[in-house]
Design an enzyme around this catalytic site. Structure first.
Site, PDB file in Angstrom:
ATOM      1  N   GLU A 114      35.631  61.181  70.290  1.00  0.00           N
ATOM      2  CA  GLU A 114      36.765  61.898  69.678  1.00  0.00           C
ATOM      3  C   GLU A 114      37.244  63.052  70.563  1.00  0.00           C
ATOM      4  OE1 GLU A 114      34.346  62.223  66.060  1.00  0.00           O
ATOM      5  OE2 GLU A 114      36.140  61.625  64.954  1.00  0.00           O
ATOM      6  N   GLU A 134      29.305  56.267  63.844  1.00  0.00           N
ATOM      7  CA  GLU A 134      29.029  57.051  62.629  1.00  0.00           C
ATOM      8  C   GLU A 134      28.558  56.211  61.447  1.00  0.00           C
ATOM      9  OE1 GLU A 134      31.596  57.546  64.655  1.00  0.00           O
ATOM     10  OE2 GLU A 134      31.891  59.681  64.976  1.00  0.00           O
TER      11      GLU A 134
HETATM   12  N1  COA Z   1      22.589  64.867  68.230  1.00  0.00           N
HETATM   13  C1  COA Z   1      21.440  65.509  68.482  1.00  0.00           C
HETATM   14  N2  COA Z   1      20.609  65.177  69.462  1.00  0.00           N
HETATM   15  C2  COA Z   1      20.951  64.139  70.238  1.00  0.00           C
HETATM   16  C3  COA Z   1      22.123  63.416  70.040  1.00  0.00           C
HETATM   17  C4  COA Z   1      22.975  63.817  68.992  1.00  0.00           C
HETATM   18  N3  COA Z   1      24.148  63.213  68.738  1.00  0.00           N
HETATM   19  N4  COA Z   1      22.186  62.433  70.965  1.00  0.00           N
HETATM   20  C5  COA Z   1      21.089  62.544  71.721  1.00  0.00           C
HETATM   21  N5  COA Z   1      20.325  63.575  71.284  1.00  0.00           N
HETATM   22  C6  COA Z   1      19.039  64.046  71.812  1.00  0.00           C
HETATM   23  C7  COA Z   1      17.890  63.152  71.401  1.00  0.00           C
HETATM   24  O1  COA Z   1      17.448  63.474  70.093  1.00  0.00           O
HETATM   25  C8  COA Z   1      16.892  63.504  72.468  1.00  0.00           C
HETATM   26  O2  COA Z   1      16.319  64.752  72.162  1.00  0.00           O
HETATM   27  P1  COA Z   1      14.695  64.970  72.288  1.00  0.00           P
HETATM   28  O3  COA Z   1      14.405  64.703  73.743  1.00  0.00           O
HETATM   29  O4  COA Z   1      14.489  66.397  71.890  1.00  0.00           O
HETATM   30  O5  COA Z   1      14.073  63.953  71.392  1.00  0.00           O
HETATM   31  C9  COA Z   1      17.755  63.704  73.701  1.00  0.00           C
HETATM   32  O6  COA Z   1      19.072  63.980  73.222  1.00  0.00           O
HETATM   33  C10 COA Z   1      17.820  62.484  74.599  1.00  0.00           C
HETATM   34  O7  COA Z   1      18.262  61.389  73.796  1.00  0.00           O
HETATM   35  P2  COA Z   1      17.469  59.992  73.706  1.00  0.00           P
HETATM   36  O8  COA Z   1      17.862  59.334  72.417  1.00  0.00           O
HETATM   37  O9  COA Z   1      16.034  60.195  73.952  1.00  0.00           O
HETATM   38  O10 COA Z   1      18.125  59.226  74.951  1.00  0.00           O
HETATM   39  P3  COA Z   1      18.296  57.657  75.108  1.00  0.00           P
HETATM   40  O11 COA Z   1      18.712  57.443  76.534  1.00  0.00           O
HETATM   41  O12 COA Z   1      17.081  56.933  74.652  1.00  0.00           O
HETATM   42  O13 COA Z   1      19.496  57.233  74.141  1.00  0.00           O
HETATM   43  C11 COA Z   1      21.677  57.472  73.124  1.00  0.00           C
HETATM   44  C12 COA Z   1      20.804  57.705  74.379  1.00  0.00           C
HETATM   45  C13 COA Z   1      23.017  58.163  73.363  1.00  0.00           C
HETATM   46  C14 COA Z   1      21.926  55.964  72.918  1.00  0.00           C
HETATM   47  C15 COA Z   1      20.970  58.064  71.868  1.00  0.00           C
HETATM   48  O14 COA Z   1      20.594  59.406  72.173  1.00  0.00           O
HETATM   49  C16 COA Z   1      21.834  58.091  70.649  1.00  0.00           C
HETATM   50  O15 COA Z   1      22.041  57.061  70.020  1.00  0.00           O
HETATM   51  N6  COA Z   1      22.357  59.294  70.273  1.00  0.00           N
HETATM   52  C17 COA Z   1      23.132  59.483  69.085  1.00  0.00           C
HETATM   53  C18 COA Z   1      24.530  58.914  69.250  1.00  0.00           C
HETATM   54  C19 COA Z   1      25.314  59.079  67.971  1.00  0.00           C
HETATM   55  O16 COA Z   1      25.032  58.487  66.951  1.00  0.00           O
HETATM   56  N7  COA Z   1      26.354  59.931  68.040  1.00  0.00           N
HETATM   57  C20 COA Z   1      27.249  60.147  66.943  1.00  0.00           C
HETATM   58  C21 COA Z   1      26.833  61.323  66.152  1.00  0.00           C
HETATM   59  S1  COA Z   1      28.066  61.636  64.901  1.00  0.00           S
END
Ligand code: COA
Length: 260
Positions: A114, A134
């Protein structure tokens, strides 16, 4: 101004704003959103900045969404407020009055997608991934995504992305018009800067009128848009930059724009 979650730099008329929480994949927490609001308010009035590049720190992520920890504490009333507040931050970027280029250097998910949508131009590295996941959290996009994504890529494609939460890669984003260029990761920032430099090199009055006219396509009918275009075209014809640009072409020399 010094920020906790943003890095900022203004040189040669180009401002670069980098969201800097790489350990959280640049997820937007309340502080980051407040700082983005402050930063873009300052850029609006900064005569040293004609064009803005918005990007994320690190090689993995532009912005991986709103901070899900903060999100998880919302109730119905708080959720509406949260959405309206985020919308107003992103609207301030969309309505900055100066061009904002999103240099998408990795994940642009949820609020990250967004945020890119609120910018005027989107370019991406080949490792970028876009999505509105979402529904996986039991919510819908709340920072303008249901509106801007559908307007940019069409209702069918937007519906698919929002209802399934699927991620698409940079090439798919290019094919559906979500981004206009894709570069190898190492080239993204220099290419963003080169594009910004081209925009900064021309008369800024015309740039701002063009931004206003094209932004209006979301608000008005074709006929109304053309009326607005004619008025803004007329305003441009009253500027010194117009005299200079046309005289330079006819005189076979480089123009020297003064933004007046
Ligand atoms: N909010 C808060 N923390 C987030 C985040 C978010 N949207 N996206 C990633 N992080 C954090 C993870 O919790 C992790 O923190 P930690 O090391 O303290 O546990 C860190 O960022 C690294 O993320 P991680 O998930 O370990 O990396 P990955 O390479 O395995 O996966 C993603 C990457 C982007 C696929 C995964 O982080 C993800 O799905 N994030 C959320 C995406 C999402 O739903 N966004 C919409 C929110 S409305």
């Amino acid at each position: 101004m010094a920020y906790t979650t943003l890095l900022t730099d203004v040189t040669e008329k180009i401002a670069t704003v980098t969201i800097n929480r790489p350990e959280k994949l640049n997820a937007l927490d309340a502080r980051a959103k407040a700082e983005l609001r402050d930063c873009f308010a300052a850029l609006r009035n900064d005569p040293a900045a004609d064009v803005v590049i918005l990007t994320g720190a690190g090689e993995k992520s532009f912005v991986a969404g709103t901070d899900i920890g903060e999100l998880s504490r919302l109730d119905a009333a708080g959720g509406k407020e949260f959405s309206e507040e985020g919308q107003s931050v992103f609207d301030a970027i969309a309505n900055l009055g100066k061009p904002v280029i999103a240099a998408v250097n990795g994940y642009a998910l949820g609020g990250g997608c967004e945020l890119a949508l609120a910018c005027h131009i989107r370019i991406a590295s080949s490792n970028a991934r876009f999505g509105q996941p979402e529904v996986n959290l039991g919510i819908i996009p709340g920072y303008g995504g249901t509106q801007r994504l559908a307007r940019l890529v069409g209702r069918g494609r937007a519906m698919e992305m929002i209802l399934t939460g699927v991620q698409i890669d940079a090439q798919e984003a290019l094919a559906c018009g979500l981004v206009s260029r894709v570069f190898p990761p190492a080239e993204l920032q220099p290419r963003a800067r080169a594009m910004a430099a081209v925009i900064a090199s021309v008369g800024q009055f015309a740039v701002r009128m063009a931004l206003k006219a094209v932004n209006m396509t979301e608000e008005v009918s074709l006929g109304e848009g053309e009326k607005l275009e004619a008025s803004l075209f007329g305003l441009c014809c009253g500027t010194k930059d117009f005299r200079e640009g046309t005289a330079a072409f006819l005189g076979k020399r480089k123009p020297h724009f003064t933004n007046s």
